[in-house]
Scaffold this active site. Sequence first.
Site, short mmCIF file in Angstrom:
data_model
loop_
_atom_site.label_atom_id
_atom_site.label_comp_id
_atom_site.label_asym_id
_atom_site.label_seq_id
_atom_site.Cartn_x
_atom_site.Cartn_y
_atom_site.Cartn_z
N ALA A 19 -26.54 -32.66 -23.28
CA ALA A 19 -28.42 -32.65 -23.62
C ALA A 19 -28.84 -33.89 -22.71
O ALA A 19 -28.34 -35.23 -22.81
CB ALA A 19 -28.36 -32.80 -24.76
N ARG A 38 -14.57 -58.01 -39.80
CA ARG A 38 -13.34 -58.07 -38.01
C ARG A 38 -14.48 -59.16 -36.89
O ARG A 38 -14.40 -59.64 -36.11
CB ARG A 38 -14.17 -56.17 -37.64
CG ARG A 38 -13.68 -55.71 -38.31
CD ARG A 38 -13.49 -53.69 -37.31
NE ARG A 38 -12.80 -52.96 -38.42
CZ ARG A 38 -12.90 -51.70 -37.99
NH1 ARG A 38 -14.57 -51.25 -37.77
NH2 ARG A 38 -12.19 -51.25 -38.79
N HIS A 79 -17.75 -51.20 -31.78
CA HIS A 79 -18.74 -50.17 -32.72
C HIS A 79 -20.37 -51.20 -32.84
O HIS A 79 -20.69 -51.96 -32.65
CB HIS A 79 -18.68 -50.67 -34.21
CG HIS A 79 -19.11 -49.08 -35.27
ND1 HIS A 79 -19.18 -48.13 -34.99
CD2 HIS A 79 -21.20 -49.45 -35.29
CE1 HIS A 79 -19.71 -47.07 -35.85
NE2 HIS A 79 -21.06 -48.25 -36.64
#
Length: 582
Positions: free
Chosen positions: A285, A411, A521
């Site tokens: 895309a 984390r 992340h």
Amino acid sequence: MHYKKSIIGIAVTATAIIAGCQVTHQIVKSQGTAQGKHGEVQVETTFKDGHIVAIDVLKQKENKVLAGAVFKDVKQAIIDNNSIEVDGIAGATVTSKALKEAVGKSIEAAGVTLVATASAKKSEALTPAEYTYDVVIIGSGGAGFSAGLEAIAAGRSAVIIEKMPIIGGNSLISGAEMNVAGSWVQKNMGITDSKELFISDTLKGGDFKGDPEMVKTMVDNAVGAAEWLRDYVKVEFYPDQLFQFGGHSVKRALIPKGHTGAEVISKFSIKADEVGLPIHTNTKAEKLIQDQTGRIVGVEAAHNGKTITYHAKRGVVIATGGFSSNMEMRKKYNPELDERYGSTGHAGGTGDGIVMAEKIHAAAKNMGYIQSYPICSPTSGAIALIADSRFFGAVLINQKGERFVEELERRDVISHAILAQPGRYTYVLWNQDIENVAHTVEMHQGELKEFTKDGLMYKVDTLEEAAKVFNIPEDKLLSTIKDVNHYAATGKDEAFNHRSGLVDLSKGPYWILKATPSVHHTMGGLVVDTRTRVLDEQGKVIPGLFAAGEVTGLTHGTNRLGGNAYTDIIVYGRIAGQEAAK
């Protein structure tokens, strides 16, 4: 390497071979074996008149989703080009290499000289220049699949477009544990939990920078999302085992069969085929299409150098994930996370959806909040799922032989603590008693072989041996583990207040793994409301545009707690599909 040869058809005498006589219409079959990521890949190759006419995979233990693409596309490319000098699959390089090496060994075994051919183009059906669907989804991870299946369930037509040759994204290569408060597994195990506690843990874990309404919606819908995966998508979860990730007050993370996202993504793929949800891979895309009113009505994409237009009659869902694999984007928003850091993410996690949406003035937020995962390979940057033993009692030791942080901390806290140690790494140490419960070595044999080969992991009989292999001071390590055993016996970790309770490590054998943090992340992304509608820079809804998963930026705050990503992507992926289908 092992291989064998059989010849079918016209008999070939030794004299004919020595004389170099050409034998036509001869069919030769031979086998070859090479090492894949998770074990040996064995093939049988069929040759005729100097051409490869068939390749059969006899044995393999690769990730079933990754392997599916390799054993289809790479195999066909080898046949089409009559050569193993073909491109592998991005994101499955080890499996691609193993297939090519195994075929190469079978060529050697057969003694066949391949006929040189012009570079063949893979024959494929003519790709239309445009398609029309009710809902167009960009990205084939957990959020994208959830959106697509919900759109189909609402009676709408839908398509998923995926820029990579392999479906799944980070949802495939993750551990895929999913936090749920009040799950059937918690009930099986007698664990008391509540939505309120889950919400509190999540907000606290993100330093209260996460949006409370987004968190509440995620938590409120978690049970339904997990049961939908179990009952509709047919994902298998372990009925009597849960993870307690750092920052959570209780064990609440469901564990899929095999301890990886392959279970989830493979079941999503099967369900998509079943309900008629097409997936267009190798399709990137590039532009969102707006009409005169500003409504999003489609997507322009690229496939094999050709522009394809996808018209969306009802809505477009962006589910393209984060940008952990985009070095320039990382450095733009968080300069500290430069080339010194690897990435646990797949190669396609480059922030395309965020960039594309910003071009039509969509708002983005919290872009500098980027999380490191503390336990990763120092060589590849990949997450060490084998070290999920940490959630069952494995301890973290520095080069001095000392513990330095609570093993179930957040984390980001653990990552920063590791980077403050000598050498910026840690050792993860556990024993057979922990393995008997965690089964991480059993489940991640590919990692075991890879880490052992790289000198990062050892299995030893005694703590003295564990100290020796990594030059850790023996006396200090023994003293540290003596303290651990004492804390395990008393139920109180006087050093770091381990929230789940330490485990006695007096008996071997032991596993010890060297690890360091990698970027994992990206918490920032597009601004959405609880209906997944994308908002513009003035806070207004952009009609026809929805987003779900890591591409969004409100739920997790400064730090995402382990197991919350899958809850996020499934809950909000489903909502996005439902909303786009209206």
